[in-house]
Motif scaffolding. Structure first.
Motif, PDB file in Angstrom:
ATOM      1  N   GLY A  88       0.173   3.511  41.656  1.00 23.19           N
ATOM      2  CA  GLY A  88       0.252   4.631  42.592  1.00 23.19           C
ATOM      3  C   GLY A  88       1.390   4.571  43.577  1.00 23.19           C
ATOM      4  O   GLY A  88       1.548   5.476  44.394  1.00 23.19           O
ATOM      5  N   VAL A  89       2.213   3.496  43.548  1.00 26.05           N
ATOM      6  CA  VAL A  89       3.277   3.332  44.538  1.00 26.05           C
ATOM      7  C   VAL A  89       4.548   2.821  43.857  1.00 26.05           C
ATOM      8  O   VAL A  89       4.496   1.868  43.063  1.00 26.05           O
ATOM      9  N   THR A  90       5.691   3.443  44.169  1.00 26.36           N
ATOM     10  CA  THR A  90       6.989   2.911  43.760  1.00 26.36           C
ATOM     11  C   THR A  90       7.550   2.152  44.954  1.00 26.36           C
ATOM     12  O   THR A  90       7.985   2.750  45.944  1.00 26.36           O
ATOM     13  N   ALA A  91       7.528   0.831  44.870  1.00 23.64           N
ATOM     14  CA  ALA A  91       7.961   0.000  46.001  1.00 23.64           C
ATOM     15  C   ALA A  91       9.475  -0.089  46.082  1.00 23.64           C
ATOM     16  O   ALA A  91      10.043  -0.145  47.178  1.00 23.64           O
ATOM     17  N   LEU A  92      10.151  -0.146  44.920  1.00 28.14           N
ATOM     18  CA  LEU A  92      11.609  -0.221  44.853  1.00 28.14           C
ATOM     19  C   LEU A  92      12.104   0.766  43.811  1.00 28.14           C
ATOM     20  O   LEU A  92      11.520   0.881  42.732  1.00 28.14           O
ATOM     21  N   SER A  93      13.194   1.464  44.130  1.00 27.20           N
ATOM     22  CA  SER A  93      13.747   2.449  43.210  1.00 27.20           C
ATOM     23  C   SER A  93      15.264   2.320  43.161  1.00 27.20           C
ATOM     24  O   SER A  93      15.957   2.641  44.133  1.00 27.20           O
ATOM     25  N   GLU A  94      15.767   1.763  42.052  1.00 30.30           N
ATOM     26  CA  GLU A  94      17.210   1.653  41.823  1.00 30.30           C
ATOM     27  C   GLU A  94      17.920   0.925  42.973  1.00 30.30           C
ATOM     28  O   GLU A  94      18.985   1.347  43.444  1.00 30.30           O
ATOM     29  N   VAL A 112      20.699  -1.920  54.354  1.00 29.71           N
ATOM     30  CA  VAL A 112      19.567  -1.158  54.878  1.00 29.71           C
ATOM     31  C   VAL A 112      18.792  -0.536  53.718  1.00 29.71           C
ATOM     32  O   VAL A 112      19.382   0.111  52.837  1.00 29.71           O
ATOM     33  N   LEU A 113      17.474  -0.768  53.710  1.00 29.47           N
ATOM     34  CA  LEU A 113      16.578  -0.126  52.753  1.00 29.47           C
ATOM     35  C   LEU A 113      15.728   0.910  53.481  1.00 29.47           C
ATOM     36  O   LEU A 113      15.346   0.704  54.635  1.00 29.47           O
ATOM     37  N   ARG A 114      15.447   2.006  52.796  1.00 27.39           N
ATOM     38  CA  ARG A 114      14.539   3.016  53.338  1.00 27.39           C
ATOM     39  C   ARG A 114      13.747   3.618  52.194  1.00 27.39           C
ATOM     40  O   ARG A 114      14.330   4.054  51.199  1.00 27.39           O
ATOM     41  N   ASP A 115      12.425   3.598  52.322  1.00 34.11           N
ATOM     42  CA  ASP A 115      11.541   4.159  51.296  1.00 34.11           C
ATOM     43  C   ASP A 115      11.835   3.592  49.912  1.00 34.11           C
ATOM     44  O   ASP A 115      11.807   4.302  48.903  1.00 34.11           O
ATOM     45  N   GLY A 116      12.115   2.278  49.862  1.00 28.50           N
ATOM     46  CA  GLY A 116      12.320   1.610  48.581  1.00 28.50           C
ATOM     47  C   GLY A 116      13.672   1.845  47.944  1.00 28.50           C
ATOM     48  O   GLY A 116      13.874   1.502  46.773  1.00 28.50           O
ATOM     49  N   ARG A 117      14.637   2.400  48.692  1.00 24.36           N
ATOM     50  CA  ARG A 117      15.969   2.682  48.155  1.00 24.36           C
ATOM     51  C   ARG A 117      17.043   2.033  49.019  1.00 24.36           C
ATOM     52  O   ARG A 117      16.866   1.871  50.221  1.00 24.36           O
ATOM     53  N   THR A 118      18.160   1.691  48.390  1.00 22.81           N
ATOM     54  CA  THR A 118      19.309   1.188  49.132  1.00 22.81           C
ATOM     55  C   THR A 118      19.996   2.353  49.828  1.00 22.81           C
ATOM     56  O   THR A 118      20.402   3.319  49.181  1.00 22.81           O
ATOM     57  N   ILE A 119      20.126   2.278  51.136  1.00 16.35           N
ATOM     58  CA  ILE A 119      20.792   3.331  51.899  1.00 16.35           C
ATOM     59  C   ILE A 119      22.269   3.019  52.084  1.00 16.35           C
ATOM     60  O   ILE A 119      23.143   3.841  51.817  1.00 16.35           O
ATOM     61  N   GLU A 120      22.591   1.782  52.530  1.00 16.72           N
ATOM     62  CA  GLU A 120      23.986   1.420  52.770  1.00 16.72           C
ATOM     63  C   GLU A 120      24.093  -0.076  53.022  1.00 16.72           C
ATOM     64  O   GLU A 120      23.109  -0.736  53.374  1.00 16.72           O
ATOM     65  N   THR A 121      25.303  -0.593  52.815  1.00 13.52           N
ATOM     66  CA  THR A 121      25.634  -1.960  53.198  1.00 13.52           C
ATOM     67  C   THR A 121      26.810  -1.894  54.159  1.00 13.52           C
ATOM     68  O   THR A 121      27.837  -1.275  53.854  1.00 13.52           O
TER      69      THR A 121
END
Length: 528
Positions: free
Chosen positions: A27-33, A225-234
C-alpha cells in the motif's frame, strides 16, 4: 612549464552509486526512482521530512532490505553489487549505525566491538588480541576507556563512539549514520562531528542522515534532499568561490518541504476562557532520590506553576533533572519520592501511580516514544486508545467500533500519514509516531500536558505541525509544560521558561526577556 595535473576530486569520484531505486511496501511506495552518488572521501548529508525515504534508502544499500526486494541498481567502487544481508554489505566495507544503537549493554566495550567478528584462533577467542585491537580502535576514535568496561556504564555519546570503533574494526569504506547526534548533548555532538571530519581525512566516506541543519552545514560536502520518496536535488554546501553563496538552512528547508517556512513557529493564539490565567498545575517542594543510590538527590525542592492556556518551558543541560522531574510528577514513575505536593486547579492531587495521575488530569508525552510511549507491534487505532480505554468500554469490553472511529478522527485532525488506522505503528515515520503519541494523550482529555522533547528526531515540516497542535491545545485552555534541549524551540513556543541545573530550578525567565545567552547562563549555574 606546467604544474602537476590535479588528481580526481574525491568528492566527485564515486564510491557509491544508487540508480533508479524503487522500494514498495504493501500500500505504500517508500522510494521511487531515487538516485544517490557519494564520493570516495565525502561527507554526504541526506535530508528530508520524516517519511521521505531516507532510512529506507540506507537500509537498501546496507542489505537490511536485500537485493530482489527493490528495483534499480547499486554500484560500489565501480562494481555492481547485490547484497543479500547486512553481513554481505559489511564485507564490502559498508557499515550502518542506526539511531537505536545495536550494542549489548552487559558486554564489555571490547566484546561489543568484535561481536560477530571475534578475534579467534582455531575457534577460540584470543582475548589478548581482542583487548589490544580494541584499545587501538578506541584511541582512533578518541575514547579513553578501559576495553573491559561494560557498555551499560557509558553515556550515549560514548556508546556512539563504540559503534564507530566497531565499524572501523570491519575496515569500513562507507559509514552510514542515522541521526547520530539526536540523543547527544552539545559537547558529545561536537566530538562526534569532529570525528566524522577526521575519518574523511583518512579517506572514509560518510552518509549522515540528520534533521539538525546547522550540523549538516558544518560538516557536509554535499546535501541530497528527498521528498515523498523521490530525489529532489543534490546541492554543494560550499560552492566554488565564484558560484552562489554558501548553502543556507532556508534553502535546504525549501527543498525538504516544497515551500518556504518563513516562520518556524506558529503565531500564538491566546486562551479566551473565563478561567484564563488560573493556575492549573502547581508543584511545590518536589524532591526525588535516585532509584538505586538514595543518597543522590536528582530533583531537589522544585516548585513551579503552569496556568491555563500557558506554555511553560523547562531548559537544562543533560543530567539537569528535567525528565526525572516530569516522570516523578507523573505517577512517581521515576526514582524514590522524598517530598513535595502536586495541585491541579488549586486542589491537592493524588499522583502516586500513573492511573492516579491520569485520573487527576495529567498526561505525559515521554522523550523515548519507542520505549515508553508506544506499542510498536500494535496498530495505530489501539495505540490511540491506550490512555482512555475505560471510556471506551461497553459492559466491560472495549467497543472496537468506537476505538476505530476515534483513531480515524485523529488520523484526519493530526494529519497522521498511514495507509489505515490498522497499520502497525512501528512502520510509521518518527513524526507520525509522535502524532500517534500526542493523539493518545489528547483523547484522554488532560488538564495538564507534560511534553518531554516532543520534536526530537523529527523534521522541520513535522515539527511545525506538532507546534501547531501544541498551540491549539493551549488555546483550548490546557496547561502545557514543555521540556526541550533546543533553546530556539523554547524561545519560539513558550510564555515562560524555567531553567534547571543539578536537579534544582536556577531561574525563571519571561518570554520577552528570554535569550539563548540568558538561558544558558542560568542552565550552567552550579549549586551554592
Amino acid at each position: 612549464m606546467t604544474g602537476p595535473v590535479p588528481g580526481p576530486d574525491p568528492v566527485l569520484e564515486p564510491v557509491l552509486e544508487m540508480r533508479s531505486i524503487t522500494k514498495t511496501f504493501p500500500g505504500v511506495t517508500a522510494l521511487s526512482e531515487v538516485n544517490l552518488t557519494v564520493g570516495r572521501a565525502e561527507i554526504h548529508a541526506l535530508c528530508g521530512e520524516n517519511g521521505a525515504g531516507k532510512s529506507t534508502l540506507m537500509k537498501v544499500v546496507s542489505g537490511v532490505h536485500p537485493h530482489g526486494t527493490y528495483e534499480g541498481e547499486i554500484r560500489f567502487e565501480g562494481e555492481p553489487v547485490a547484497f543479500k544481508d547486512i553481513r554481505a554489505s559489511e564485507r564490502r566495507g559498508i557499515v550502518i549505525i542506526h539511531q537505536e544503537l545495536a550494542l549489548v549493554p552487559h558486554l564489555s566495550i571490547a566484546e561489543n566491538i568484535f561481536l560477530g567478528n571475534e578475534r579467534a584462533h582455531r575457534g577460540v577467542v584470543d582475548w589478548n588480541d581482542t583487548l589490544r585491537s580494541a584499545q587501538r580502535l578506541l584511541a582512533r576514535v578518541g575514547l579513553r576507556e578501559n576495553p573491559l568496561t561494560p557498555v551499560a556504564d557509558l553515556g550515549v555519546g560514548r556508546q556512539q563512539l563504540v559503534e564507530i570503533a566497531k565499524a572501523l574494526s570491519k575496515e569500513v569504506k562507507l559509514l552510514v549514520l542515522d541521526e547520530p547526534t539526536a540523543a547527544l548533548n552539545d559537547e558529545d555532538s561536537a566530538a562526534l562531528l569532529q570525528l566524522i571530519l577526521e575519518l574523511r581525512e583518512e579517506g572514509i566516506a560518510s552518509v549522515v542522515i540528520s534533521h539538525k541543519l546547522g550540523e549538516i552545514r558544518r560538516i557536509a560536502d554535499r546535501v541530497t534532499v528527498l521528498r515523498d520518496g523521490r530525489t529532489i536535488e543534490t546541492l554543494p554546501v560550499r560552492p566554488a568561490p565564484d558560484a552562489a553563496p554558501e548553502l543556507s538552512e532556508e534553502r535546504i528547508i525549501r527543498g525538504m518541504v516544497g515551500r518556504d517556512l518563513d516562520h518556524r513557529f506558529p503565531p500564538r493564539t491566546a486562551y479566551q476562557g473565563a478561567d484564563a490565567g488560573r493556575v492549573a498545575l502547581a508543584v511545590r517542594g518536589w524532591t526525588v532520590r535516585h532509584p538505586v543510590d538514595q543518597r543522590r538527590t536528582v530533583v531537589d525542592d522544585v516548585s513551579l506553576t503552569v496556568r491555563r492556556g500557558e506554555i511553560v518551558g523547562i531548559a537544562g543541560l543533560m543530567g539537569a533533572g528535567r525528565t526525572e522531574l516530569a516522570m516523578s510528577v507523573f505517577g512517581r514513575s521515576y526514582g524514590r519520592y522524598a517530598g513535595g505536593t502536586v495541585e491541579i486547579d488549586g486542589r491537592p492531587a493524588a499522583t502516586g501511580t500513573v492511573p492516579d495521575a491520569i485520573a487527576a488530569g495529567l498526561a505525559y508525552v515521554t522523550e523515548d516514544r519507542k520505549r515508553y510511549g508506544l506499542h510498536l507491534d500494535d496498530t495505530v487505532h489501539r495505540n490511540v486508545s491506550l490512555a482512555s480505554l475505560p471510556g471506551m468500554r461497553r459492559r466491560g469490553v472495549v467497543d472496537e467500533h468506537e476505538e476505530r472511529k476515534v483513531a480515524e478522527r485523529y488520523r484526519a485532525t493530526m494529519n497522521i500519514k498511514t495507509p489505515t488506522v490498522f497499520e502497525q505503528v512501528g512502520r510509521l515515520s518518527g513524526g507520525n509516531q509522535q502524532k500517534v503519541v500526542l493523539s493518545k494523550w489528547i483523547h484522554a482529555d488532560p488538564k495538564v500536558l507534560i511534553l518531554d522533547e516532543p520534536t526530537r528526531g523529527i523534521d522541520v515540516g513535522a515539527k511545525y505541525e506538532i507546534y501547531t497542535v501544541i498551540d491549539r491545545l493551549a488555546a483550548q485552555g490546557r496547561a502545557v509544560l514543555f521540556i526541550s534541549s533546543e533553546l530556539p524551540e523554547l524561545l519560539g513556543m513558550c510564555d515562560r521558561i524555567y531553567t534547571m541545573a543539578e536537579g534544582r530550578l536556577t531561574g525563571e525567565v519571561a518570554r520577552g526577556d528570554a535569550t539563548q545567552e540568558t538561558l544558558m547562563r542560568h542552565m550552567t549555574t552550579s549549586r551554592s
